[in-house]
Enzyme design. Structure first.
Site, mmCIF file in Angstrom:
data_model
loop_
_atom_site.group_PDB
_atom_site.id
_atom_site.type_symbol
_atom_site.label_atom_id
_atom_site.label_comp_id
_atom_site.label_asym_id
_atom_site.label_seq_id
_atom_site.Cartn_x
_atom_site.Cartn_y
_atom_site.Cartn_z
ATOM 1 N N TYR A 18 0.815 -1.215 0.000
ATOM 2 C CA TYR A 18 0.000 0.000 0.000
ATOM 3 C C TYR A 18 0.852 1.270 0.000
ATOM 4 O O TYR A 18 0.637 2.183 -0.800
ATOM 5 C CB TYR A 18 -0.949 0.007 1.207
ATOM 6 C CG TYR A 18 -1.709 1.292 1.366
ATOM 7 C CD1 TYR A 18 -2.855 1.541 0.622
ATOM 8 C CD2 TYR A 18 -1.261 2.291 2.234
ATOM 9 C CE1 TYR A 18 -3.549 2.735 0.757
ATOM 10 C CE2 TYR A 18 -1.940 3.476 2.376
ATOM 11 C CZ TYR A 18 -3.086 3.697 1.630
ATOM 12 O OH TYR A 18 -3.758 4.885 1.751
ATOM 13 N N ASP B 138 -8.331 -3.551 -1.732
ATOM 14 C CA ASP B 138 -9.414 -2.715 -2.253
ATOM 15 C C ASP B 138 -8.888 -1.450 -2.920
ATOM 16 O O ASP B 138 -9.517 -0.910 -3.836
ATOM 17 C CB ASP B 138 -10.369 -2.331 -1.123
ATOM 18 C CG ASP B 138 -9.657 -1.592 -0.002
ATOM 19 O OD1 ASP B 138 -9.895 -0.386 0.163
ATOM 20 O OD2 ASP B 138 -8.846 -2.215 0.717
ATOM 21 N N LYS C 176 -11.546 -9.545 4.885
ATOM 22 C CA LYS C 176 -12.178 -8.238 5.097
ATOM 23 C C LYS C 176 -12.780 -7.763 3.771
ATOM 24 O O LYS C 176 -12.058 -7.501 2.808
ATOM 25 C CB LYS C 176 -11.157 -7.228 5.615
ATOM 26 C CG LYS C 176 -11.761 -5.862 5.894
ATOM 27 C CD LYS C 176 -10.667 -4.878 6.268
ATOM 28 C CE LYS C 176 -11.225 -3.479 6.401
ATOM 29 N NZ LYS C 176 -10.140 -2.488 6.488
#
Length: 401
Positions: free
Chosen positions: A134, A169, A241
């Site tokens: 990330y 995501d 998640k």
């Protein structure tokens, strides 16, 4: 950290876990820790099982951790040890009131990934956002610095009994959710590998994925089910998640509320573990307490109405959903084969080269650039880090009481 891990286990035994899965995960982010505490307690009373406190904008780029209680964050609240302590205390209070243990989440990413991981362990946070790529892709932090930091931070999380949440995501905010679905799977496999290499167990791998297909795409819901089922079947023991729609929220709050309902239904149908609550006011305003109440009502209704839908939901062999799952998995395997077959320049690796050319999220991040590069050093001969030796020791401390 060992003491806090034992304390968590005692409190879970005393108060109990939520009776349903998925656990309901809700974000508070006022910028003021004292306001966050009140909103968090209200959300727990309204059905939330996990409270996540988003960090203030830009904190991931600070190469130090602020101190003290803070009241001036922007689109989030600063991650500090005192803020962790205050919020943990507030959630312990409401856990005793409600008779179920409320978990706390924050973010171990950016330039202070290991430091924040250590503070989380000391203040008994239960989950931490901690993704292997990330910071590289979305904060332009040097890739080598990030991989070094993420390993150490995950060793800390493993010792502290913290569940990590990964950030797949985010790829779908910069790349198309259909075309790039296989990159999510590849990242999940990488996060699993790096996590286990650092000592995390399956129950600590909160691998991420998201409901981000454009709702105007034909069969979009069936495609979402295929992607969610693929993740569930690839990682049967991981607390996945599942992230709500954000990219295609338009400001039409009624359509957004419906879209979130479909997201919640997909989570119930495919056996997700952690369901992040979607907001109908996403991309309009910072959600009000009433918005969170309505969003929680949506989740509660769907989970209660759907029940254990996974028991009945079984796509037919060679049908649309199964074929799409196979297609995404095949593309993921092909991409991994392509990455590992490439020749990398001296001093680099095939993975670093893949990141450099924009394989993930269309973000090009070379290993010789990025923030924090000056903090990277090659280990000297005879290098020893006693903290790593302690973290890698068998067992995690004194036997349970």
């Amino acid at each position: 950290m060992d003491q806090q891990r034992r304390a968590r286990e005692r409190l879970i035994k005393r108060h109990g876990d939520p009776v349903q899965r998925p656990w309901i995960y809700l974000i508070v982010a006022t910028g003021d820790i004292y306001e966050d505490m009140e909103q968090a307690k209200a959300a727990a009373r309204d059905g939330a099982d996990i409270i996540a406190v988003i960090r203030s904008t830009g904190q991931s780029l600070l190469d130090y951790v602020p101190e003290g209680a803070t009241r001036e964050g922007f689109a989030g609240t600063y991650a500090t040890q005192e803020n962790f302590r205050l919020m943990r205390g507030a959630l312990d209070e409401v856990s005793a009131e409600l008779g179920r243990y409320i978990r706390l989440t924050n973010y171990a990413s950016g330039l202070c990934m290991p430091e924040i991981a250590a503070l989380a362990g000391m203040e008994r946070l239960d989950m931490m956002l901690n993704d292997s790529m990330y910071g590289i892709l979305f904060r332009d932090i040097n890739p080598i610095r990030t991989f070094v930091d993420q390993r150490f931070s995950r060793q800390v999380h493993a010792r502290a009994g913290i569940i990590i949440n990964t950030g797949e995501d985010n790829y779908l905010t910069t790349a198309d959710a259909v075309d790039a679905a296989h990159t999510v799977t590849v990242s999940q496999l990488m996060n699993e590998f790096f996590g286990k290499e650092a000592g995390l167990e399956n129950w600590q791998l909160g691998l991420g994925h998201a409901f981000e297909i454009n709702p105007e795409v034909p069969e979009s819901f069936r495609l979402e089910l295929a992607h969610a089922l693929l993740a569930r079947q690839l990682f049967p023991d991981a607390p996945l998640k599942w992230m709500p729609p954000t990219k295609h929220m338009t400001g039409d709050i009624f359509k957004g509320y419906l879209l979130d309902g479909f997201f919640n239904l997909a989570g119930a149908m495919t056996g997700q573990s952690i369901l992040l609550v979607g907001m109908m006011t996403e991309a309009v305003v910072t959600p009000f307490l009433s918005d969170r109440g309505l969003a929680l009502s949506n989740v509660r209704y769907v989970l209660k109405a759907a029940g254990n839908f996974t028991e009945d939901f079984s796509p037919p062999p060679n049908g649309f959903i199964q074929n799409r799952s196979r297609e995404v998995l095949g593309e993921a395997v092909d991409l991994l084969d392509h990455i590992t077959s490439q020749d990398a320049p001296a001093g680099s690796t095939p993975l670093l080269e893949a990141i450099a050319i924009g394989t993930f999220g269309h973000m090009k991040r070379p290993a010789t650039a990025g923030k924090g590069l000056e903090g990277v050093a090659i280990k000297a001969e005879g290098y020893c880090n006693p903290a790593i030796d302690l973290l890698e020791a068998d067992g995690w401390g004194v036997p349970h009481e």
